[in-house]
Design an enzyme around this catalytic site. Structure first.
Site, PDB file in Angstrom:
ATOM      1  N   GLU A   1      10.498  38.141 -11.034  1.00 33.95           N
ATOM      2  CA  GLU A   1      10.137  37.275 -12.168  1.00 33.95           C
ATOM      3  C   GLU A   1      10.330  38.113 -13.426  1.00 33.95           C
ATOM      4  O   GLU A   1       9.471  38.917 -13.780  1.00 33.95           O
ATOM      5  CB  GLU A   1       8.675  36.806 -12.034  1.00 33.95           C
ATOM      6  CG  GLU A   1       8.400  35.940 -10.808  1.00 33.95           C
ATOM      7  CD  GLU A   1       8.928  34.513 -10.957  1.00 33.95           C
ATOM      8  OE1 GLU A   1       9.223  34.091 -12.088  1.00 33.95           O
ATOM      9  OE2 GLU A   1       9.047  33.823  -9.930  1.00 33.95           O
TER      10      GLU A   1
ATOM     11  N   CYS B   1       6.344  35.754 -21.333  1.00 39.04           N
ATOM     12  CA  CYS B   1       7.733  35.823 -20.854  1.00 39.04           C
ATOM     13  C   CYS B   1       8.543  34.576 -21.205  1.00 39.04           C
ATOM     14  O   CYS B   1       9.738  34.662 -21.444  1.00 39.04           O
ATOM     15  CB  CYS B   1       7.759  36.036 -19.348  1.00 39.04           C
ATOM     16  SG  CYS B   1       6.855  34.769 -18.449  1.00 39.04           S
TER      17      CYS B   1
END
Ligand code: NAD
Length: 453
Positions: free
Chosen positions: A207, A241
Site C-alpha cells: 500500500e 496517502c
C-alpha cells in the site's frame, strides 16, 4: 525475533486459529480492547503529532469498528467453501474452492494513521485465520508504545504481537520466513520490502503512495468542491496517502476557484492557531515541505512555526510541471494548482506520470466522468468528493503500478490474507480408461469431442 516467529508458526500449525468461532471470538475481543483503550491511544496520537480527538475518532477508530463489525457478520460467508462446476474430462467429480489462511503474517505500518493502518490489515488477517506480527512506525513513538502495551496485555504473542522499532528491526523482520507481508508506506521502502520478500517468495501487499490529482471541470459545483477539497487535503496536515496532491483546474474558472478556495481556508478549521491542526511529523519532514514552497508562487499560506512543527495550509499558483513541488508526493499541507484548457491535455499530463493511488474529478458531466474513468488508471477515487472511498468497505482499497499492489478492506482484506485452495473430489466406483495405454482411435476421438476441438 526468530523465537517469536517460531512460536507463531507453532501456534498456527496447531490449527487453533482456523475455526471460525475462534476468529470471531478474537475479533470481538479486539473490538472490546480497542474501545477500552481508545482514549489512551487517542492521547498517544495527540502526543505524537497533535491530532485532535474528533479527527482521530473519524479517521482512525470509526473505520476499525466498522471493519470489525463487518468481518464478524460476514466471516461465515467469506470463508465458505465454494462449489464450482467440473469439466467433462474429470467426470464424475465435484470441484470446490476452499479459502485457507496463509499462516504467519507481517504487517508493517506507516505513521500517518498509526492505529488504523496497522489494525485494519490485522483485522483482515485475523478474520482469514492467520497469526499476526505488527510493526508500527517508529516515528509515532507514543502510539507505537501504547499499541504494543495494549496488544501485549490482551493477546497471546503466539497469536498477535507487536514488534517496535525502526529500520534495523524491520530489516531483521524482513529476513524471517513469513507467509505474507502487508506493507503500508513509501514507494522506496516498498521496493526494499518487495525485494526482501522475493528472497523467500513471500506474497506481498504493498500500500504505497504517489501524486493523486484532482480535476476541476468547468461545470463543477465550486462551493462543494472547495469545501470537500480543503477538508481532504488539510486534515492530518495533508499527511494522507490519498490526499489530493495537486489540482488541475480548467483555465476558465481558475480565478473563481482560487477565490473560493482562499475563502474556505480562511474559515480557519486548519490553521496555525487551531489547537487541533495536526503537526508535521518531524522537523526533517517540515524542512522538506518548506523547501517545496516557492515564495513567489504562494497564493495562500506559506507560513510555518518550526518550534511547533506546524505548516499553514498553503496554495501555490502559476505552478509549472517542472517545479520541485511536482516531482514527488508532497505528503503535507501544500496544494499546487495547475490549469488546463483541453481535458485531453489534463489526461495526458496524469498518464505521463506514475499511476496514482487516488484520482478525484469534480464535474456534473457523465460524459466527462466516463471518459476519465475509462482512460486513466489509478488505485481508487471519487467523483465530486475526496478520501471517503477509503471508508466504504465494499470497495477494495489499494494502488496500481507505482502506487501499490493488492488491496484490502472488507472481503478484499480477507482475500488478501487467504489462499484459495482448489480441490477436485472423485469417486472410485468409476474409471474411464481414456488416458491410459493402449491409445485406441476411439479414445482420441472421444477426448477431442469432450474438449470441443
Ligand atoms: P516509510 O516507507 O518511511 O515507512 C513505513 C514503514 O517502513 C515504517 O514502519 C518504517 O519503520 C519502515 N521502514 C522505513 N525505512 C525502512 C527501511 N529502509 N527498511 C525497512 N523498513 C523501513 O513511510 P512513512 O513515512 O511511514 O509513510 C508515508 C508514506 O506512506 C507515503 O508515501 C504515503 O503515501 C504512504 N502511505 C500509503 C498508504 C496506503 O494505504 N497506500 C497509507 C499511508 C501512507
Amino acid at each position: 525475533m526468530k523465537v517469536l516467529i517460531n512460536q507463531q508458526k507453532h501456534y498456527f500449525n496447531s490449527n487453533t486459529t482456523k475455526p471460525l468461532a475462534f476468529r470471531i471470538e478474537q475479533l470481538k475481543k479486539l473490538k472490546t480492547v480497542l474501545k477500552i483503550h481508545e482514549q489512551e491511544l487517542t492521547a498517544a496520537i495527540f502526543n505524537d503529532f497533535q491530532k485532535g480527538s474528533f479527527n482521530t475518532f473519524l479517521t482512525e477508530f470509526a473505520g476499525l469498528y466498522a471493519d470489525l463489525d463487518k468481518a464478524i457478520k460476514k466471516l461465515a460467508k467469506w470463508a465458505k467453501i465454494k462449489r464450482v462446476g467440473t469439466n467433462m474430462l474429470n467426470f464424475p467429480a465435484s470441484s470446490y474452492i476452499m479459502p485457507e489462511p496463509l499462516g504467519v503474517c507481517l504487517i508493517i505500518g506507516s505513521w500517518n494513521y498509526p492505529v488504523n493502518l496497522t489494525m485494519a490489515p490485522a483485522i483482515a488477517a485475523i478474520a482469514a485465520g492467520n497469526t499476526v506480527v505488527i510493526k508500527p512506525s517508529e516515528l509515532t513513538t507514543h502510539t507505537s508504545a501504547a499499541l504494543s502495551n495494549v496488544i501485549k496485555s490482551n493477546f497471546d504473542s503466539s497469536f498477535l504481537a507487536v514488534v517496535e522499532g525502526g529500520v534495523e528491526e524491520t530489516t531483521e523482520l524482513l529476513e524471517q520466513p513469513f507467509d505474507k507481508i502487508f506493507f503500508t508506506g513509501s514507494i522506496p521502502v516498498g521496493r526494499i520490502v518487495y525485494k526482501a520478500a522475493a528472497k523467500n517468495l513471500i506474497p506481498v501487499t504493498l500500500e504505497l503512495g504517489g501524486k493523486s490529482p484532482l480535476i476541476v471541470a468547468p461545470d463543477a459545483n465550486l462551493k462543494i468542491c472547495v469545501k470537500r477539497l480543503v477538508w481532504g487535503k488539510f486534515v492530518n496536515a495533508g499527511q494522507t496517502c490519498i490526499a489530493p496532491d495537486y489540482v488541475l483546474v480548467h483555465k476558465s474558472i481558475e480565478k473563481k476557484f482560487l477565490e473560493t478556495l482562499k475563502t474556505e481556508i480562511e474559515q480557519g478549521q486548519f490553521s496555525l492557531a487551531n489547537q487541533n491542526y495536526a503537526q508535521i511529523i518531524s522537523e526533517k519532514h517540515l524542512d522538506r515541505l518548506v523547501s517545496l514552497i516557492d515564495p513567489a508562487k504562494v497564493f495562500v499560506g506559506g507560513d510555518y512555526d518550526r518550534s511547533k512543527r506546524l505548516l499553514a495550509p498553503t496554495v501555490l499558483v502559476n505552478v509549472s510541471p517542472e517545479d520541485k513541488v511536482m516531482e514527488d508526493e508532497i505528503f503535507g499541507p501544500i496544494l499546487p494548482v495547475l490549469t488546463y484548457e483541453d481535458i485531453d491535455y489534463a489526461i495526458s499530463f496524469i498518464k505521463a506520470r506514475p499511476k496514482p493511488l487516488g484520482l478525484y474529478l469534480f464535474s456534473e458531466s457523465s460524459t466527462l466522468r466516463k471518459k476519465i474513468l475509462n482512460e486513466v488508471s489509478f488505485g481508487g477515487g471519487m467523483v465530486n468528493d475526496v478520501l471517503m472511498h477509503f471508508v466504504n468497505d465494499e470497495l477494495p482499497f489499494g494502488g496500481v503500478g507505482n502506487s501499490g499492489m493488492g488491496n484490502y478492506h472488507g472481503e478484499a482484506g480477507f482475500k488478501s490474507f487467504s489462499h484459495y485452495k482448489s480441490v477436485i473430489k472423485k469417486p472410485t466406483w468409476f474409471e474411464l480408461p481414456l488416458k491410459y495405454y493402449p491409445f485406441a482411435k476411439w479414445k482420441s476421438a472421444m477426448v477431442k469431442w469432450v474438449v470441443g476441438s
